[in-house]
Design an enzyme around this catalytic site. Structure first.
Site, PDB file in Angstrom:
ATOM      1  N   LYS A  47     -39.625  19.462   5.477  1.00 46.17           N
ATOM      2  CA  LYS A  47     -38.597  20.371   4.991  1.00 46.17           C
ATOM      3  C   LYS A  47     -37.594  20.687   6.086  1.00 46.17           C
ATOM      4  CE  LYS A  47     -42.471  22.449   2.986  1.00 46.17           C
ATOM      5  NZ  LYS A  47     -43.382  23.589   3.130  1.00 46.17           N
ATOM      6  N   GLY A  48     -37.959  20.383   7.328  1.00 52.10           N
ATOM      7  CA  GLY A  48     -37.177  20.852   8.475  1.00 52.10           C
ATOM      8  C   GLY A  48     -35.714  20.462   8.474  1.00 52.10           C
ATOM      9  N   GLU A 103     -33.255  14.006  10.530  1.00 51.45           N
ATOM     10  CA  GLU A 103     -34.461  14.719  10.949  1.00 51.45           C
ATOM     11  C   GLU A 103     -34.063  15.967  11.748  1.00 51.45           C
ATOM     12  OE1 GLU A 103     -37.237  15.722  10.665  1.00 51.45           O
ATOM     13  OE2 GLU A 103     -38.795  14.474  11.540  1.00 51.45           O
ATOM     14  N   ASP A 104     -34.913  16.986  11.715  1.00 54.24           N
ATOM     15  CA  ASP A 104     -34.595  18.196  12.473  1.00 54.24           C
ATOM     16  C   ASP A 104     -34.766  17.989  13.969  1.00 54.24           C
ATOM     17  OD1 ASP A 104     -37.373  17.982  12.306  1.00 54.24           O
ATOM     18  OD2 ASP A 104     -37.708  20.017  11.562  1.00 54.24           O
ATOM     19  N   ASP A 107     -39.481  14.726  18.706  1.00 56.54           N
ATOM     20  CA  ASP A 107     -40.358  15.323  19.717  1.00 56.54           C
ATOM     21  C   ASP A 107     -41.201  14.213  20.333  1.00 56.54           C
ATOM     22  OD1 ASP A 107     -41.691  17.344  21.148  1.00 56.54           O
ATOM     23  OD2 ASP A 107     -43.076  17.769  19.529  1.00 56.54           O
ATOM     24  N   PHE A 157     -40.983  25.324  22.306  1.00 57.34           N
ATOM     25  CA  PHE A 157     -41.150  25.313  20.860  1.00 57.34           C
ATOM     26  C   PHE A 157     -40.036  26.146  20.227  1.00 57.34           C
ATOM     27  CE2 PHE A 157     -42.820  26.245  16.695  1.00 57.34           C
ATOM     28  CZ  PHE A 157     -43.337  24.999  16.329  1.00 57.34           C
ATOM     29  N   VAL A 158     -39.277  25.513  19.344  1.00 59.80           N
ATOM     30  CA  VAL A 158     -38.117  26.202  18.777  1.00 59.80           C
ATOM     31  C   VAL A 158     -38.244  26.367  17.265  1.00 59.80           C
ATOM     32  CG1 VAL A 158     -36.470  25.569  20.581  1.00 59.80           C
ATOM     33  CG2 VAL A 158     -36.859  23.998  18.665  1.00 59.80           C
ATOM     34  N   ASP A 164     -39.578  25.457  11.563  1.00 61.58           N
ATOM     35  CA  ASP A 164     -40.501  26.543  11.262  1.00 61.58           C
ATOM     36  C   ASP A 164     -41.619  26.668  12.283  1.00 61.58           C
ATOM     37  OD1 ASP A 164     -41.880  24.095  10.491  1.00 61.58           O
ATOM     38  OD2 ASP A 164     -43.349  25.402   9.529  1.00 61.58           O
ATOM     39  N   ARG A 170     -37.511  29.477   9.154  1.00 67.66           N
ATOM     40  CA  ARG A 170     -36.541  28.426   8.811  1.00 67.66           C
ATOM     41  C   ARG A 170     -35.167  29.015   8.525  1.00 67.66           C
ATOM     42  NH1 ARG A 170     -39.498  23.667   7.952  1.00 67.66           N
ATOM     43  NH2 ARG A 170     -41.525  23.892   6.950  1.00 67.66           N
TER      44      ARG A 170
HETATM   45  P1  IMP Z   1     -42.823  14.278  16.375  1.00 72.45           P
HETATM   46  O1  IMP Z   1     -43.533  13.438  15.360  1.00 72.45           O
HETATM   47  O2  IMP Z   1     -43.741  14.780  17.445  1.00 72.45           O
HETATM   48  O3  IMP Z   1     -41.559  13.650  16.931  1.00 72.45           O
HETATM   49  O4  IMP Z   1     -42.448  15.624  15.682  1.00 72.45           O
HETATM   50  C1  IMP Z   1     -41.545  15.715  14.720  1.00 72.45           C
HETATM   51  C2  IMP Z   1     -41.839  16.884  13.825  1.00 72.45           C
HETATM   52  O5  IMP Z   1     -42.624  17.903  14.445  1.00 72.45           O
HETATM   53  C3  IMP Z   1     -40.523  17.523  13.497  1.00 72.45           C
HETATM   54  O6  IMP Z   1     -40.023  16.963  12.319  1.00 72.45           O
HETATM   55  C4  IMP Z   1     -40.884  18.975  13.336  1.00 72.45           C
HETATM   56  O7  IMP Z   1     -41.255  19.215  12.013  1.00 72.45           O
HETATM   57  C5  IMP Z   1     -42.073  19.186  14.224  1.00 72.45           C
HETATM   58  N1  IMP Z   1     -41.688  19.799  15.524  1.00 72.45           N
HETATM   59  C6  IMP Z   1     -41.645  19.206  16.727  1.00 72.45           C
HETATM   60  N2  IMP Z   1     -41.225  20.065  17.678  1.00 72.45           N
HETATM   61  C7  IMP Z   1     -40.997  21.230  17.041  1.00 72.45           C
HETATM   62  C8  IMP Z   1     -40.517  22.528  17.481  1.00 72.45           C
HETATM   63  O8  IMP Z   1     -40.210  22.779  18.652  1.00 72.45           O
HETATM   64  N3  IMP Z   1     -40.412  23.459  16.514  1.00 72.45           N
HETATM   65  C9  IMP Z   1     -40.718  23.254  15.216  1.00 72.45           C
HETATM   66  N4  IMP Z   1     -41.150  22.063  14.756  1.00 72.45           N
HETATM   67  C10 IMP Z   1     -41.290  21.060  15.668  1.00 72.45           C
HETATM   68 MG    MG Z   2     -39.833  17.920  10.394  1.00 72.62          MG
END
Ligand code: IMP
Ligand code: MG
Length: 183
Positions: A47-48, A103-104, A107, A157-158, A164, A170
């Site tokens: 949903k991000g 994508e939001d 990470d 962490f944001v 969220d 959100r």
């Molecule tokens: P990744 O798979 O580790 O790249 O993470 C991607 C997903 O993790 C994002 O789409 C977010 O939903 C969540 N995420 C990663 N870092 C954060 C953060 O700092 N705050 C909130 N959600 C996060």
């Molecule tokens: Mg996400």
């Protein structure tokens, strides 16, 4: 969660709404230029990315269609489980379409690495990634990059602007660093 618990959580503004708005408009202009004459198919990762996508699409000039896909990897907390699960698939085929995955935040890269693999198998006409935020220091999947990035941010962490913590925050209009009380 009680009001007392909530007071223990601390929010500090990292990106103000005005600079997010400005940057989203710039990215939309860049996308409009890059795709002139071609229909763009935006895919939002639920949903991000829903708020980023809705602001972005309104500033893109030309022909655009939208779809959504939902995945989960984080569970309810702050740490990734490392496992990506597809919760909702696309409504329509992407074969031959000019896809931009929205994508939001990028990470560890596990989510986008998974989605890129799944979506490329469906033979889009072209494929790019737009991420509002990028935390490069956390990357595990080193080969995953976004073609359009809003802001590179430090390893914090944001929340806010779609992001969220346990489904909350959100609706914040600024992107804020969230600190939790010690366990
Ligand atoms: P990744 O798979 O580790 O790249 O993470 C991607 C997903 O993790 C994002 O789409 C977010 O939903 C969540 N995420 C990663 N870092 C954060 C953060 O700092 N705050 C909130 N959600 C996060
Ligand atoms: Mg996400």
């Amino acid at each position: 969660m009680s009001a007392a618990d909530r007071r223990e959580e601390h929010l500090k503004v990292l990106l103000r709404r005005a600079s997010i708005e400005r940057r989203v408009r710039e990215i939309a202009r860049q996308i409009s230029r890059d795709y002139r004459g071609r229909r763009i198919h935006l895919i939002g990762v639920l949903k991000g990315a829903c708020i980023f996508l809705s602001d972005l699409v309104r500033h893109i000039a030309g022909d655009v269609s939208i779809d959504f896909i939902a995945v989960s990897s984080y569970g309810k907390g702050k740490e990734t489980s490392g496992q990506v699960r597809l919760n909702k698939d696309l409504d329509s085929s992407i074969a031959g379409k000019h896809v931009i995955l929205v994508e939001d935040i990028l990470d560890t890269g596990l989510t986008l690495s998974y989605l890129r693999r799944v979506l490329l198998q469906r033979r889009p006409g072209s494929f790019k990634i737009a991420a509002l935020l990028d935390k490069p220091s956390r990357r595990i999947k080193k080969d995953v990059q976004a073609d359009y990035v809003g802001f590179k941010i430090p390893n914090e962490f944001v929340v806010g602007y779609g992001l969220d913590y346990a489904e909350r925050y959100r609706n914040l209009r600024d992107v804020c660093i969230l600190t939790l009380p010690p366990e």
